[in-house]
Design a protein around this motif. Structure first.
Motif, PDB file in Angstrom:
ATOM      1  N   HIS A 143      -6.091  11.086  -2.544  1.00 13.00           N
ATOM      2  CA  HIS A 143      -5.174  10.082  -1.988  1.00 13.00           C
ATOM      3  C   HIS A 143      -5.804   9.424  -0.765  1.00 13.00           C
ATOM      4  N   ASN A 144      -6.781  10.093  -0.169  1.00 13.40           N
ATOM      5  CA  ASN A 144      -7.395   9.620   1.072  1.00 13.40           C
ATOM      6  C   ASN A 144      -8.634   8.771   0.806  1.00 13.40           C
TER       7      ASN A 144
ATOM      8  N   ASP B 228       0.822  -1.203   0.000  1.00 12.22           N
ATOM      9  CA  ASP B 228       0.000   0.000   0.000  1.00 12.22           C
ATOM     10  C   ASP B 228       0.861   1.260   0.000  1.00 12.22           C
ATOM     11  N   ILE B 229       1.942   1.241   0.788  1.00 10.90           N
ATOM     12  CA  ILE B 229       2.837   2.401   0.839  1.00 10.90           C
ATOM     13  C   ILE B 229       3.533   2.605  -0.504  1.00 10.90           C
ATOM     14  N   LEU B 230       3.950   1.517  -1.131  1.00  7.57           N
ATOM     15  CA  LEU B 230       4.609   1.616  -2.428  1.00  7.57           C
ATOM     16  C   LEU B 230       3.654   2.179  -3.478  1.00  7.57           C
ATOM     17  N   VAL B 231       2.406   1.704  -3.478  1.00  8.41           N
ATOM     18  CA  VAL B 231       1.394   2.213  -4.418  1.00  8.41           C
ATOM     19  C   VAL B 231       1.132   3.691  -4.156  1.00  8.41           C
ATOM     20  N   TYR B 232       1.054   4.067  -2.880  1.00  9.88           N
ATOM     21  CA  TYR B 232       0.837   5.476  -2.527  1.00  9.88           C
ATOM     22  C   TYR B 232       1.981   6.346  -3.044  1.00  9.88           C
ATOM     23  N   ILE B 233       3.217   5.886  -2.859  1.00  6.42           N
ATOM     24  CA  ILE B 233       4.385   6.646  -3.336  1.00  6.42           C
ATOM     25  C   ILE B 233       4.322   6.807  -4.854  1.00  6.42           C
ATOM     26  N   GLU B 234       4.000   5.725  -5.550  1.00  3.94           N
ATOM     27  CA  GLU B 234       3.929   5.767  -7.009  1.00  3.94           C
ATOM     28  C   GLU B 234       2.851   6.745  -7.471  1.00  3.94           C
ATOM     29  N   HIS B 235       1.678   6.685  -6.863  1.00  2.00           N
ATOM     30  CA  HIS B 235       0.590   7.584  -7.241  1.00  2.00           C
ATOM     31  C   HIS B 235       0.936   9.029  -6.905  1.00  2.00           C
ATOM     32  N   PHE B 236       1.562   9.248  -5.754  1.00  2.00           N
ATOM     33  CA  PHE B 236       1.926  10.599  -5.335  1.00  2.00           C
ATOM     34  C   PHE B 236       2.894  11.215  -6.330  1.00  2.00           C
ATOM     35  N   ILE B 237       3.910  10.456  -6.719  1.00  2.00           N
ATOM     36  CA  ILE B 237       4.891  10.951  -7.692  1.00  2.00           C
ATOM     37  C   ILE B 237       4.216  11.246  -9.026  1.00  2.00           C
ATOM     38  N   SER B 238       3.310  10.348  -9.442  1.00  2.00           N
ATOM     39  CA  SER B 238       2.612  10.520 -10.715  1.00  2.00           C
ATOM     40  C   SER B 238       1.760  11.778 -10.732  1.00  2.00           C
ATOM     41  N   GLU B 239       1.084  12.070  -9.602  1.00  2.00           N
ATOM     42  CA  GLU B 239       0.161  13.196  -9.550  1.00  2.00           C
ATOM     43  C   GLU B 239       0.838  14.504  -9.180  1.00  2.00           C
TER      44      GLU B 239
ATOM     45  N   ARG C 229      -7.229   9.792 -11.478  1.00  2.00           N
ATOM     46  CA  ARG C 229      -6.441   9.125 -10.435  1.00  2.00           C
ATOM     47  C   ARG C 229      -7.017   7.747 -10.166  1.00  2.00           C
ATOM     48  N   ALA C 230      -6.139   6.810  -9.905  1.00  2.00           N
ATOM     49  CA  ALA C 230      -6.569   5.448  -9.613  1.00  2.00           C
ATOM     50  C   ALA C 230      -6.968   5.341  -8.143  1.00  2.00           C
ATOM     51  N   ILE C 231      -8.141   4.754  -7.896  1.00  2.00           N
ATOM     52  CA  ILE C 231      -8.576   4.474  -6.533  1.00  2.00           C
ATOM     53  C   ILE C 231      -8.500   2.971  -6.326  1.00  2.00           C
ATOM     54  N   PRO C 232      -7.793   2.510  -5.286  1.00  2.00           N
ATOM     55  CA  PRO C 232      -7.692   1.067  -5.053  1.00  2.00           C
ATOM     56  C   PRO C 232      -9.015   0.470  -4.615  1.00  2.00           C
ATOM     57  N   VAL C 233      -9.342  -0.700  -5.156  1.00  2.00           N
ATOM     58  CA  VAL C 233     -10.562  -1.415  -4.792  1.00  2.00           C
ATOM     59  C   VAL C 233     -10.167  -2.636  -3.966  1.00  2.00           C
ATOM     60  N   TYR C 234     -10.611  -2.683  -2.717  1.00  2.00           N
ATOM     61  CA  TYR C 234     -10.237  -3.760  -1.806  1.00  2.00           C
ATOM     62  C   TYR C 234     -11.320  -4.830  -1.745  1.00  2.00           C
ATOM     63  N   ASP C 235     -10.901  -5.985  -1.217  1.00  3.99           N
ATOM     64  CA  ASP C 235     -11.841  -7.100  -1.084  1.00  3.99           C
ATOM     65  C   ASP C 235     -12.276  -7.199   0.367  1.00  3.99           C
TER      66      ASP C 235
ATOM     67  N   PHE D  46      -5.025  -2.904   7.576  1.00  2.48           N
ATOM     68  CA  PHE D  46      -6.182  -2.167   7.064  1.00  2.48           C
ATOM     69  C   PHE D  46      -7.037  -3.005   6.144  1.00  2.48           C
ATOM     70  N   CYS D  47      -6.490  -3.513   5.068  1.00  2.05           N
ATOM     71  CA  CYS D  47      -7.264  -4.335   4.150  1.00  2.05           C
ATOM     72  C   CYS D  47      -6.350  -5.390   3.556  1.00  2.05           C
ATOM     73  N   SER D  48      -6.923  -6.400   2.968  1.00  2.00           N
ATOM     74  CA  SER D  48      -6.127  -7.370   2.243  1.00  2.00           C
ATOM     75  C   SER D  48      -5.807  -6.810   0.870  1.00  2.00           C
ATOM     76  N   GLY D  49      -5.248  -7.607   0.000  1.00  2.00           N
ATOM     77  CA  GLY D  49      -4.727  -7.115  -1.265  1.00  2.00           C
ATOM     78  C   GLY D  49      -5.752  -6.433  -2.147  1.00  2.00           C
ATOM     79  N   ILE D  50      -5.238  -5.519  -2.965  1.00  2.00           N
ATOM     80  CA  ILE D  50      -6.082  -4.804  -3.910  1.00  2.00           C
ATOM     81  C   ILE D  50      -6.555  -5.759  -4.989  1.00  2.00           C
ATOM     82  N   GLN D  51      -7.853  -5.737  -5.281  1.00  2.00           N
ATOM     83  CA  GLN D  51      -8.389  -6.543  -6.373  1.00  2.00           C
ATOM     84  C   GLN D  51      -8.062  -5.899  -7.714  1.00  2.00           C
ATOM     85  N   LYS D  52      -8.295  -4.601  -7.785  1.00  2.00           N
ATOM     86  CA  LYS D  52      -8.043  -3.854  -9.007  1.00  2.00           C
ATOM     87  C   LYS D  52      -8.134  -2.380  -8.675  1.00  2.00           C
ATOM     88  N   GLU D  53      -8.024  -1.537  -9.683  1.00  2.00           N
ATOM     89  CA  GLU D  53      -8.187  -0.114  -9.496  1.00  2.00           C
ATOM     90  C   GLU D  53      -9.162   0.409 -10.546  1.00  2.00           C
ATOM     91  N   PHE D  54      -9.815   1.518 -10.244  1.00  2.00           N
ATOM     92  CA  PHE D  54     -10.569   2.190 -11.284  1.00  2.00           C
ATOM     93  C   PHE D  54     -10.197   3.660 -11.241  1.00  2.00           C
TER      94      PHE D  54
END
Length: 207
Positions: A118-119, A10-21, A80-86, A94-102
């Motif tokens: 981001h929140n 989750d932290i890695l995805v957040y860093i990637e999205h933050f840099i992208s945006e 922006r991609a929002i993570p979709v959790y299961d 917090f949550c298990s792995g991301i299923q996908k993003e939209f």
């Protein structure tokens, strides 16, 4: 990514999205504030990501850099991609792995709803118990983590026995909330007693 814990991912995805945006990496304090964890915990996760060759960093501010293979952006600027959790795990993950993003227009949230996208996270609703509140089976509920406040009419995301439960806030008196879930069960609880994981701010329907 293999070898990462749920929180490291989750932290890695957040860093990637933050840099992208934002065009620059987040600070340790921004990561800590986003995930509501201590800076010492962030440092521990960053060290683990460094050892796994996912990032590099120095002692300078905003020095985090991605060292792994970066995904190319395939969406227009402003989306922006929002993570979709299961399913829910414990609070530490917090949550298990991301299923996908939209993808969504980030300005919808940042300008209209006054919240940093981001929140946000999302999860797929199972069951039709909330249909009278406009949420159907299969809908994707968009949720704001750590809401500043709760008001009458809000749909809350709580956790019971490891499962996400939607409850509508019917009344608020001082710190006491009257809630109703999809089965019609009502309860009155203090806001501090509720295992609150966020407030629904939108619904994505797949037709």
């Amino acid at each position: 990514m293999k070898g990462l814990t749920a929180k490291q991912h989750d932290i890695l995805v957040y860093i990637e999205h933050f840099i992208s945006e934002e065009g620059m990496p987040p600070t340790v304090y921004e990561i800590a504030d986003h995930f509501k964890i201590k800076t010492s915990t962030v440092f521990a996760h960053l060290r683990a990501l460094q050892k796994k060759n996912c990032i590099s960093r120095s002692s300078k501010a905003r020095s985090i850099a991605l060292t792994g293979v970066k995904r190319k952006s395939r969406h227009p600027a402003g989306l922006r991609a929002i993570p979709v959790y299961d399913e829910w795990e414990d609070d530490s993950a917090f949550c298990s792995g991301i299923q996908k993003e939209f993808y969504c227009d980030s300005t919808l949230f940042e300008k209209t709803l006054h919240t940093d996208s981001h929140n946000l996270y999302a999860f797929r609703v199972h069951g039709s118990g909330m249909k009278e509140f406009g949420i159907l089976d299969g809908d994707i509920a968009i949720v704001k983590r750590h809401p500043d406040s709760v008001k009458k009419g809000d749909i809350l995301v709580t956790v019971e026995n490891g499962e996400s439960i939607l409850k509508s806030c019917m009344e608020i008196e001082n710190d006491r909330l009257s809630l109703i879930d999809g089965s019609g069960k009502t309860e009155e609880r203090s806001l501090k007693e509720i295992p609150l994981k966020g407030v629904v701010i939108g619904v994505q329907r797949i037709l």
